[in-house]
Scaffold this motif. Structure first.
Motif, PDB file in Angstrom:
ATOM      1  N   SER A 172      -9.581  -1.384  -0.327  1.00  0.00           N
ATOM      2  CA  SER A 172      -8.503  -1.124  -1.288  1.00  0.00           C
ATOM      3  C   SER A 172      -7.655   0.067  -0.842  1.00  0.00           C
ATOM      4  CB  SER A 172      -9.087  -0.854  -2.679  1.00  0.00           C
ATOM      5  OG  SER A 172      -9.755  -1.994  -3.175  1.00  0.00           O
ATOM      6  N   ARG A 173      -8.295   1.063  -0.251  1.00  0.00           N
ATOM      7  CA  ARG A 173      -7.553   2.232   0.235  1.00  0.00           C
ATOM      8  C   ARG A 173      -6.556   1.836   1.317  1.00  0.00           C
ATOM      9  NH1 ARG A 173     -11.341   5.911   3.348  1.00  0.00           N
ATOM     10  NH2 ARG A 173     -10.805   4.493   5.042  1.00  0.00           N
ATOM     11  N   GLU A 174      -7.006   1.040   2.268  1.00  0.00           N
ATOM     12  CA  GLU A 174      -6.116   0.645   3.363  1.00  0.00           C
ATOM     13  C   GLU A 174      -4.951  -0.199   2.855  1.00  0.00           C
ATOM     14  OE1 GLU A 174      -6.585   2.152   6.359  1.00  0.00           O
ATOM     15  OE2 GLU A 174      -8.042   3.133   5.038  1.00  0.00           O
ATOM     16  N   SER A 175      -5.226  -1.051   1.872  1.00  0.00           N
ATOM     17  CA  SER A 175      -4.168  -1.863   1.286  1.00  0.00           C
ATOM     18  C   SER A 175      -3.166  -0.996   0.538  1.00  0.00           C
ATOM     19  CB  SER A 175      -4.774  -2.904   0.341  1.00  0.00           C
ATOM     20  OG  SER A 175      -3.770  -3.656  -0.298  1.00  0.00           O
ATOM     21  N   LEU A 176      -3.670  -0.019  -0.222  1.00  0.00           N
ATOM     22  CA  LEU A 176      -2.782   0.868  -0.975  1.00  0.00           C
ATOM     23  C   LEU A 176      -1.930   1.714  -0.032  1.00  0.00           C
ATOM     24  CD1 LEU A 176      -1.788   2.057  -3.637  1.00  0.00           C
ATOM     25  CD2 LEU A 176      -3.715   3.661  -3.566  1.00  0.00           C
ATOM     26  N   VAL A 177      -2.510   2.194   1.043  1.00  0.00           N
ATOM     27  CA  VAL A 177      -1.745   2.980   2.014  1.00  0.00           C
ATOM     28  C   VAL A 177      -0.562   2.175   2.528  1.00  0.00           C
ATOM     29  CG1 VAL A 177      -1.788   3.996   4.332  1.00  0.00           C
ATOM     30  CG2 VAL A 177      -3.632   4.487   2.711  1.00  0.00           C
ATOM     31  N   SER A 178      -0.793   0.917   2.867  1.00  0.00           N
ATOM     32  CA  SER A 178       0.293   0.065   3.371  1.00  0.00           C
ATOM     33  C   SER A 178       1.397  -0.101   2.334  1.00  0.00           C
ATOM     34  CB  SER A 178      -0.266  -1.301   3.776  1.00  0.00           C
ATOM     35  OG  SER A 178      -1.156  -1.174   4.862  1.00  0.00           O
ATOM     36  N   GLU A 179       0.994  -0.291   1.079  1.00  0.00           N
ATOM     37  CA  GLU A 179       1.987  -0.496   0.030  1.00  0.00           C
ATOM     38  C   GLU A 179       2.774   0.789  -0.254  1.00  0.00           C
ATOM     39  OE1 GLU A 179       1.129  -3.581  -3.052  1.00  0.00           O
ATOM     40  OE2 GLU A 179      -0.921  -2.878  -2.714  1.00  0.00           O
ATOM     41  N   LEU A 180       2.098   1.922  -0.222  1.00  0.00           N
ATOM     42  CA  LEU A 180       2.793   3.190  -0.447  1.00  0.00           C
ATOM     43  C   LEU A 180       3.765   3.480   0.688  1.00  0.00           C
ATOM     44  CD1 LEU A 180      -0.129   5.446  -1.767  1.00  0.00           C
ATOM     45  CD2 LEU A 180       1.778   4.529  -3.090  1.00  0.00           C
ATOM     46  N   GLU A 181       3.349   3.229   1.898  1.00  0.00           N
ATOM     47  CA  GLU A 181       4.240   3.468   3.031  1.00  0.00           C
ATOM     48  C   GLU A 181       5.457   2.548   2.983  1.00  0.00           C
ATOM     49  OE1 GLU A 181       1.090   5.222   6.356  1.00  0.00           O
ATOM     50  OE2 GLU A 181       1.575   3.064   6.347  1.00  0.00           O
ATOM     51  N   ALA A 182       5.263   1.330   2.506  1.00  0.00           N
ATOM     52  CA  ALA A 182       6.387   0.405   2.370  1.00  0.00           C
ATOM     53  C   ALA A 182       7.393   0.899   1.336  1.00  0.00           C
ATOM     54  CB  ALA A 182       5.875  -0.984   1.981  1.00  0.00           C
ATOM     55  N   LEU A 183       6.936   1.731   0.400  1.00  0.00           N
ATOM     56  CA  LEU A 183       7.828   2.310  -0.610  1.00  0.00           C
ATOM     57  C   LEU A 183       8.454   3.620  -0.137  1.00  0.00           C
ATOM     58  CD1 LEU A 183       5.745   1.731  -3.885  1.00  0.00           C
ATOM     59  CD2 LEU A 183       7.757   0.458  -3.105  1.00  0.00           C
ATOM     60  N   GLY A 184       8.171   4.018   1.091  1.00  0.00           N
ATOM     61  CA  GLY A 184       8.762   5.230   1.627  1.00  0.00           C
ATOM     62  C   GLY A 184       7.923   6.480   1.482  1.00  0.00           C
ATOM     63  N   PHE A 185       6.666   6.343   1.060  1.00  0.00           N
ATOM     64  CA  PHE A 185       5.783   7.499   0.939  1.00  0.00           C
ATOM     65  C   PHE A 185       5.223   7.899   2.299  1.00  0.00           C
ATOM     66  CE2 PHE A 185       5.751   6.214  -3.475  1.00  0.00           C
ATOM     67  CZ  PHE A 185       5.584   7.403  -4.176  1.00  0.00           C
ATOM     68  N   GLU A 186       5.079   9.182   2.506  1.00  0.00           N
ATOM     69  CA  GLU A 186       4.285   9.699   3.613  1.00  0.00           C
ATOM     70  C   GLU A 186       2.854   9.826   3.108  1.00  0.00           C
ATOM     71  OE1 GLU A 186       3.521  13.807   6.157  1.00  0.00           O
ATOM     72  OE2 GLU A 186       5.159  13.704   4.706  1.00  0.00           O
ATOM     73  N   VAL A 187       1.925   9.169   3.772  1.00  0.00           N
ATOM     74  CA  VAL A 187       0.531   9.182   3.346  1.00  0.00           C
ATOM     75  C   VAL A 187      -0.314   9.787   4.464  1.00  0.00           C
ATOM     76  CG1 VAL A 187      -1.389   7.827   2.453  1.00  0.00           C
ATOM     77  CG2 VAL A 187       0.963   7.057   2.054  1.00  0.00           C
ATOM     78  N   LEU A 188      -1.041  10.845   4.157  1.00  0.00           N
ATOM     79  CA  LEU A 188      -1.896  11.456   5.168  1.00  0.00           C
ATOM     80  C   LEU A 188      -3.066  10.531   5.488  1.00  0.00           C
ATOM     81  CD1 LEU A 188      -2.075  15.211   4.070  1.00  0.00           C
ATOM     82  CD2 LEU A 188      -0.366  14.033   5.450  1.00  0.00           C
TER      83      LEU A 188
END
Length: 353
Positions: free
Chosen positions: A272-288
């Motif tokens: 779930s973490r890896e999926s959420l990271v992808s979705e956040l990055e697609a929205l323009g978030f920088e994710v550490l």
């Protein structure tokens, strides 16, 4: 302030825990709890123990639990210390092992309880800056010190350290205790437990609150060679002989033995973490890069505080830290896929506004 306070009280900066809301249907992604329930075997152990035996004090040494932990990590029970959550274990470590003539070292962006305990116990501490990518630079700890404490993975960033780097740190400071706080180690990090038998200055601290889904029972433990564990025991027995109640000991023992449930739940959280990271990055978030059960993210369009407030209005709790260097970030716990989907939907709505 009060005339009845001891002098230290007015100087303290107490740790502020994440909000525990009493609001129906709130998506709670602010305190890094597991989105899954405890092991069914742990719940069964609690139900079976909720009887006449509760009138008796629990085992003050938590023998069965310590033996179970020791067996899992190929140690002896004498190399295991248990306490009322890893926070209490940390508190005892600060008292017993981390106060020396030379300063204690820890990162400047890290778990806030380190500075709280340093002040409470009168420990001189130096905060070592993380780099511009919020990574801990172990080379920066190559300086005289009395002790070192480092979380791996770090909180609130979620960034992990390689085991080789931790071993080099231990070897470079043979006369100083090095505490590795592994609250989130089960979600992708490299544990230092295998180094305990080699390095007498190593103490590893873990918790059952995250990957074992037992945050409500408060169970933490430390692993180290006997002299370090004995120091913790001496402090504990000067403070509280019974830190873990009977139900907590039985549930923790059952949870640790239920390896299948542990592997399933942590595997789900990592996916779930890896999926959420992808979705956040697609929205323009920088994710550490995270090896924890949370992510640390920021967006150039709004401040972290603004995002937190807008999400709360939509029934979603995340954590924001109004601190230098990280005030634009949100720390988002990994929930179920349904909770993560609700978060992403809310963020799309906020960004479109």
């Amino acid at each position: 302030m009060s005339q009845y306070w001891s002098p230290i009280v007015s100087k303290l900066r107490p740790y502020v825990a994440g909000e525990q809301p009493r609001i129906a249907n709130m998506v709670k992604l602010n305190t890094n709890e597991s989105p899954y329930g405890p092991s069914p075997k742990a719940l069964k152990a609690i139900r079976q123990a909720a009887d006449d035996r509760l009138r008796l004090y629990p085992d003050p040494t938590a023998t069965e639990l310590r033996e179970t932990i020791a067996a899992r990590f190929s140690l002896t029970a004498e190399e295991v210390f248990v306490g009322n959550g890893s926070d209490e274990v940390l508190a005892h470590a600060f008292q017993a092992l981390l106060k020396h003539e030379r300063p204690l070292l820890y990162p400047d962006v890290t778990y806030a309880f380190y500075s709280t305990y340093s002040l409470l116990y009168g420990i001189e501490a130096i905060e070592v800056p993380v780099d511009d990518g919020f990574r801990i630079r172990l080379a920066d700890y190559d300086r005289p010190c009395g002790a070192i404490i480092i979380p791996n993975p770090n909180a609130p960033t979620g960034i992990g350290l390689p085991l080789a780097g931790i071993e080099a740190l231990l070897a470079a400071h043979p006369d100083a205790v090095v505490v590795i706080d592994e609250a989130y180690i089960d979600f992708g990090g490299e544990s230092a437990v295998g180094l305990v038998s080699t390095y007498p200055n190593l103490l590893v601290i873990q918790t059952l609150s995250k990957s074992r889904s037992l945050a409500g029972l408060r169970i933490g433990f430390a692993l180290g060679q006997r002299p370090l564990i004995e120091a913790l025991e001496r402090v504990k027995d000067s403070f509280n002989s019974y830190p873990l109640d009977r139900l907590a000991q039985l549930a923790a023992t059952a949870a640790i033995k239920d390896e299948a449930w542990f592997e399933t739940c942590r595997g789900n959280i990592i996916a779930s973490r890896e999926s959420l990271v992808s979705e956040l990055e697609a929205l323009g978030f920088e994710v550490l890069p995270s090896q924890a059960n949370f992510v640390f993210a920021r967006h150039e369009s709004r401040s972290g505080a603004a995002f937190q407030a807008a999400l709360r209005e939509r029934g979603i709790l995340v954590r924001h830290f109004a601190k230098p260097r990280i005030s634009d970030f949100l720390r988002i716990s990994i929930g179920t896929d349904e909770e993560c989907a609700r978060l992403v939907s809310a963020l799309k709505e906020i960004l479109a506004a």
